[in-house]
Design a protein around this motif. Structure first.
Motif, PDB file in Angstrom:
ATOM      1  N   PHE A 255      -3.589   1.042  -1.537  1.00  0.00           N
ATOM      2  CA  PHE A 255      -3.884   2.484  -1.454  1.00  0.00           C
ATOM      3  C   PHE A 255      -2.883   3.080  -0.471  1.00  0.00           C
ATOM      4  O   PHE A 255      -2.729   2.571   0.643  1.00  0.00           O
ATOM      5  CB  PHE A 255      -5.302   2.720  -0.945  1.00  0.00           C
ATOM      6  N   ALA A 256      -2.212   4.148  -0.870  1.00  0.00           N
ATOM      7  CA  ALA A 256      -1.177   4.704   0.005  1.00  0.00           C
ATOM      8  C   ALA A 256      -1.256   6.223   0.051  1.00  0.00           C
ATOM      9  O   ALA A 256      -1.406   6.893  -0.970  1.00  0.00           O
ATOM     10  CB  ALA A 256       0.208   4.269  -0.470  1.00  0.00           C
ATOM     11  N   THR A 257      -1.146   6.767   1.276  1.00  0.00           N
ATOM     12  CA  THR A 257      -0.955   8.196   1.467  1.00  0.00           C
ATOM     13  C   THR A 257       0.515   8.370   1.837  1.00  0.00           C
ATOM     14  O   THR A 257       1.306   7.429   1.758  1.00  0.00           O
ATOM     15  CB  THR A 257      -1.853   8.745   2.590  1.00  0.00           C
ATOM     16  N   GLU A 258       0.870   9.567   2.264  1.00  0.00           N
ATOM     17  CA  GLU A 258       2.261   9.824   2.631  1.00  0.00           C
ATOM     18  C   GLU A 258       2.716   8.929   3.783  1.00  0.00           C
ATOM     19  O   GLU A 258       3.844   8.457   3.814  1.00  0.00           O
ATOM     20  CB  GLU A 258       2.389  11.296   3.050  1.00  0.00           C
ATOM     21  N   ASN A 259       1.808   8.648   4.719  1.00  0.00           N
ATOM     22  CA  ASN A 259       2.198   7.908   5.926  1.00  0.00           C
ATOM     23  C   ASN A 259       1.565   6.525   6.079  1.00  0.00           C
ATOM     24  O   ASN A 259       2.056   5.702   6.827  1.00  0.00           O
ATOM     25  CB  ASN A 259       1.823   8.724   7.181  1.00  0.00           C
ATOM     26  N   ILE A 260       0.453   6.290   5.386  1.00  0.00           N
ATOM     27  CA  ILE A 260      -0.275   5.030   5.587  1.00  0.00           C
ATOM     28  C   ILE A 260      -0.359   4.247   4.277  1.00  0.00           C
ATOM     29  O   ILE A 260      -0.660   4.824   3.222  1.00  0.00           O
ATOM     30  CB  ILE A 260      -1.699   5.294   6.121  1.00  0.00           C
ATOM     31  N   THR A 261      -0.090   2.953   4.351  1.00  0.00           N
ATOM     32  CA  THR A 261      -0.235   2.077   3.194  1.00  0.00           C
ATOM     33  C   THR A 261      -1.195   0.950   3.549  1.00  0.00           C
ATOM     34  O   THR A 261      -0.988   0.233   4.527  1.00  0.00           O
ATOM     35  CB  THR A 261       1.128   1.474   2.780  1.00  0.00           C
ATOM     36  N   LEU A 262      -2.249   0.825   2.755  1.00  0.00           N
ATOM     37  CA  LEU A 262      -3.241  -0.233   2.953  1.00  0.00           C
ATOM     38  C   LEU A 262      -3.161  -1.183   1.761  1.00  0.00           C
ATOM     39  O   LEU A 262      -3.395  -0.777   0.624  1.00  0.00           O
ATOM     40  CB  LEU A 262      -4.638   0.387   3.050  1.00  0.00           C
ATOM     41  N   THR A 263      -2.812  -2.429   2.036  1.00  0.00           N
ATOM     42  CA  THR A 263      -2.704  -3.440   0.982  1.00  0.00           C
ATOM     43  C   THR A 263      -3.743  -4.518   1.247  1.00  0.00           C
ATOM     44  O   THR A 263      -3.921  -4.937   2.393  1.00  0.00           O
ATOM     45  CB  THR A 263      -1.300  -4.079   0.971  1.00  0.00           C
ATOM     46  N   SER A 264      -4.414  -4.959   0.209  1.00  0.00           N
ATOM     47  CA  SER A 264      -5.463  -5.956   0.410  1.00  0.00           C
ATOM     48  C   SER A 264      -5.502  -6.947  -0.741  1.00  0.00           C
ATOM     49  O   SER A 264      -5.273  -6.582  -1.902  1.00  0.00           O
ATOM     50  CB  SER A 264      -6.823  -5.263   0.525  1.00  0.00           C
ATOM     51  N   LYS A 265      -5.812  -8.193  -0.406  1.00  0.00           N
ATOM     52  CA  LYS A 265      -6.153  -9.153  -1.451  1.00  0.00           C
ATOM     53  C   LYS A 265      -7.512  -8.744  -2.014  1.00  0.00           C
ATOM     54  O   LYS A 265      -8.330  -8.143  -1.316  1.00  0.00           O
ATOM     55  CB  LYS A 265      -6.252 -10.570  -0.874  1.00  0.00           C
ATOM     56  N   VAL A 266      -7.751  -9.069  -3.282  1.00  0.00           N
ATOM     57  CA  VAL A 266      -9.059  -8.782  -3.867  1.00  0.00           C
ATOM     58  C   VAL A 266      -9.868 -10.082  -3.877  1.00  0.00           C
ATOM     59  O   VAL A 266      -9.320 -11.171  -3.703  1.00  0.00           O
ATOM     60  CB  VAL A 266      -8.937  -8.188  -5.291  1.00  0.00           C
ATOM     61  N   ILE A 267     -11.178  -9.954  -4.038  1.00  0.00           N
ATOM     62  CA  ILE A 267     -12.032 -11.146  -4.040  1.00  0.00           C
ATOM     63  C   ILE A 267     -11.791 -11.927  -5.327  1.00  0.00           C
ATOM     64  O   ILE A 267     -11.852 -11.371  -6.433  1.00  0.00           O
ATOM     65  CB  ILE A 267     -13.515 -10.752  -3.888  1.00  0.00           C
TER      66      ILE A 267
END
Length: 372
Positions: free
Chosen positions: A231-243
């Motif tokens: 999930f990414a906004t202009e300034n923040i990117t959140l990356t996650s492994k899924v279950i």
């Protein structure tokens, strides 16, 4: 590396980073945030090997470079600095130290080499689409209360985000359940999402994602693969492994033949449940719902501490019914209702109960009854 940054911007970036790092870990570098300064930007990157967050912010960069420092310690320092302060961070890689200066305050922190910091490998995403922040916020906020905390059924420890067939169209759907209650929330399918594989977004990721969704005007870029979600906004990117697991067939749990309809003011109902449940100290306290024509009686009987009863005027015209529920579950479901009325659909005292918001079927909740 040397740069200056306004305290509020630094605090926001470091707060996001320190909430991702695990407080107790055996790998020292995972307690650190990777700070990278280049051009006019500074990036703050943190990971626990399952989630990675990158926050990019503007700063006055005098000397480009990178280092890692304890995320929790840096956050505590910045949090205690005065509002409006200009903070200067200077890295002395030879000495393994980072200096943090603001006004008359000066801190000297130990660093670890940036080369030791694990960066999450980039994934090939099979679906990329954009969604409005309020849409994603509704999907996750209304479903996350039902996430299971039971580690043995790990595949229930998250929100199942997938494509579902609705009435003549496809929807983006989030589902969560712990076996006692279930939440199923639908939204219109965004352009480009039709190839998205179904993924289980972990509980911790759902919590971190919530911080990205506060801005009503924000567009969130969503990327999904079989193993990761971003999930990414202009300034923040959140990356996650899924279950890594298979979410159960939840459609079998959602009752189809419940015909006894109760319509009640959601706010009044939640407050009444909360009041009558006060007399019971047990965690699994049961509230009995006694239904007669246009009348609902809520009651709790706790032999050790007392009893309570409250009547509510409701819309109900079916045969009389007595059914019991865990008070906590009723409260959590009732608190999801944004509209004035909550509609409960019952079958019998032993069958799952369906709840929705007025006539809106895009948010559906199921709760299992209790013996009372």
């Amino acid at each position: 590396m040397k740069f200056s940054i306004e305290r509020a911007m630094l605090l926001k970036a470091v707060a996001q980073a320190q909430s991702v790092v695990e407080r107790r870990n055996t790998i020292p570098i995972l307690a650190n945030v990777l700070i990278e300064a280049e051009g006019e930007n500074v990036q703050f990157r943190a990971t626990d090997l399952d989630i990675e967050v990158v926050d990019k912010t503007l700063a006055q960069v005098e000397r480009a470079g990178a280092t890692t420092v304890s995320a929790v310690t840096l956050h505590e320092i910045v949090r205690k600095l005065p509002d409006g302060a200009l903070v200067t961070l200077t890295d002395d890689s030879a000495a393994g130290r980072l200096t943090v200066e603001a006004g008359r305050s000066n801190f000297n922190l130990a660093t670890l080499p940036k080369e030791d910091f694990p960066v999450m490998a980039n994934s090939e995403y099979s679906a990329n689409f954009a969604a409005d922040a309020p849409v994603l916020r509704r999907l996750f906020d209304k479903s996350k209360f039902a996430i299971s905390t039971e580690e043995t059924r790990y595949y229930l420890n998250g929100v199942y985000m997938h494509i579902a067939d609705g009435a003549g169209s496809q929807n983006l759907r989030c589902v969560a359940t712990d076996g006692h209650r279930l939440a199923r929330i639908d939204a219109d399918l965004p352009d480009g999402a039709s190839d998205m594989p179904g993924v289980i977004v972990p509980r911790k990721t759902v919590g971190e994602l919530r911080k990205l969704l506060d801005d009503d005007d924000a567009k969130i870029a969503v990327s999904v693969s079989e193993t990761k979600v971003r999930f990414a906004t202009e300034n923040i990117t959140l990356t996650s492994k899924v279950i890594d697991g298979t979410f159960p067939d939840y459609t079998r749990v959602i009752p189809q033949g419940n015909t006894r309809k109760l319509e009640v003011d959601a706010s009044d109902f939640a407050k009444a449940v909360d009041r009558v449940a006060t007399v019971s100290s047990e965690r699994s306290r049961a509230v009995k719902l006694s239904l007669e024509e246009d009348k609902l009686t809520l009651s709790v009987n706790a032999p050790d501490s007392g009893a309570a009863e409250e009547e509510l005027a409701v819309a109900y015209s079916d045969e009389n019914l007595e059914i019991g529920f865990n008070a906590k579950y009723l409260l959590e479901i009732a608190s999801q209702v944004d509209r004035e009325n909550a509609v409960f659909l019952f079958n019998s005292a032993g069958d799952p109960t369906l709840m929705q918001e007025g006539n809106d079927t895009s948010a559906v909740y199921v709760v299992m009854p209790m013996r009372v």
